[in-house]
Design an enzyme around this catalytic site. Structure first.
Site, mmCIF file in Angstrom:
data_model
loop_
_atom_site.group_PDB
_atom_site.id
_atom_site.type_symbol
_atom_site.label_atom_id
_atom_site.label_comp_id
_atom_site.label_asym_id
_atom_site.label_seq_id
_atom_site.Cartn_x
_atom_site.Cartn_y
_atom_site.Cartn_z
ATOM 1 N N LYS A 26 1.400 14.220 1.962
ATOM 2 C CA LYS A 26 0.786 12.893 1.747
ATOM 3 C C LYS A 26 1.009 12.047 3.005
ATOM 4 C CE LYS A 26 2.536 9.846 -1.393
ATOM 5 N NZ LYS A 26 3.046 8.754 -0.543
ATOM 6 N N GLU A 58 -1.622 2.151 -4.047
ATOM 7 C CA GLU A 58 -0.383 1.481 -4.464
ATOM 8 C C GLU A 58 -0.542 -0.037 -4.391
ATOM 9 O OE1 GLU A 58 3.253 2.994 -2.767
ATOM 10 O OE2 GLU A 58 4.422 1.309 -3.560
HETATM 11 O O1 KIV Z 1 7.549 7.758 -1.857
HETATM 12 C C1 KIV Z 1 7.080 7.588 -2.993
HETATM 13 O O2 KIV Z 1 7.766 7.702 -4.019
HETATM 14 C C2 KIV Z 1 5.661 7.260 -3.089
HETATM 15 C C3 KIV Z 1 5.152 6.787 -4.422
HETATM 16 C C4 KIV Z 1 5.595 5.391 -4.671
HETATM 17 C C5 KIV Z 1 3.687 6.922 -4.523
HETATM 18 O O3 KIV Z 1 4.961 7.340 -2.140
#
Ligand code: KIV
Length: 245
Positions: free
Chosen positions: A93, A162
């Site tokens: 991600k 988010e």
């Molecule tokens: O790092 C994380 O836990 C996240 C979530 C808040 C989506 O990116």
């Protein structure tokens, strides 16, 4: 989708009906007690990703690319993403899109599925001026929608939204064909993600309004610890049956 950072919790999540595990860079704060996700490193993320993979061998595991790892050029991004994949990630991600548009298709072209992350991108907290709702003004909302379209065009398979207004998350979800995963973004995204410790109510000092605690984990754990301490002091533990003869 829920976060996990270690093998034991990953095993429990894998046994649940959740679809995927996010090894979030929130590990820096939740596990290591650091002040923000800016402090997550690739070594930290690889260690947590490998532990999660050992606990959840069959589950989709998405690992966060840590702070700046997509800003040091494509070569450095490939090395970081490659390390996460070799540690056991199914996908990575990436926060934001502007300024690292070249990295996303390169990773995808190298066999690494990419999830985007827009809106409140915690790695940029120092620039955003705090953990605040994003996309509130018409200009910000327009930029958010354009970024989401760009993430899709670049080939991401899904994107986290988010802390954006629910109406904006809905409108943007409707405009995209890829899955949108919301956190603090209302009910109309394709899916939802929660940080596991929020879901389990483990932190009594941090209860974000957008998260729901399905357990008062803090009270449950504290209660168990105090029962143990009380039993030891009162010589109720160990009992005869708990003694190895
Ligand atoms: O790092 C994380 O836990 C996240 C979530 C808040 C989506 O990116």
């Amino acid at each position: 989708m829920v976060t996990a950072y270690d093998a034991l919790m990953a095993r429990i999540v894998a046994a649940s009906q959740a679809d995927a595990i996010l090894v979030g860079d929130s590990a820096a704060m939740v596990v290591h007690g650091l002040p923000s996700t800016v402090h997550a490193t690739i070594e930290m993320m690889c260690t947590h990703t490998a532990a999660v993979r050992r606990g959840a061998p069959e589950t989709v595991v998405i690992a966060d690319m840590p702070f700046l790892s997509v800003r040091r050029g494509t070569q450095a991004a490939v090395e970081a993403a490659g390390a996460l994949m070799q540690a056991g990630a199914t996908a990575v991600k990436i926060e934001g899109v502007t300024g690292h548009e070249d990295v996303i298709p390169h990773l995808i072209g190298s066999g690494i599925p990419v999830m985007g992350h827009l809106g409140l991108t915690p790695q940029s907290v120092n620039q955003l001026g705090g953990y605040r709702l994003q996309g509130r003004s018409p200009a910000e909302a327009e930029r958010f929608r354009a970024e989401a379209r760009r993430v899709e065009e670049l080939g991401a398979f899904a994107v986290v939204f988010e802390c954006v207004p629910a109406a904006l998350a809905k409108q943007t979800t409707d405009e995209l064909t890829i899955a949108t995963i919301g956190i603090g973004a209302g009910p109309d995204t394709s899916g939802q993600v929660l940080v596991l410790t929020d879901l389990l109510g483990l932190d009594a000092t941090f209860r974000p309004r957008f998260a729901r605690s399905y357990l008062d984990g803090h009270e449950a754990v504290l209660g168990a610890l105090n029962q143990f301490a009380g039993d030891v002091r009162a010589a109720r533990f160990p009992a005869r049956a708990e003694v190895i003869a």
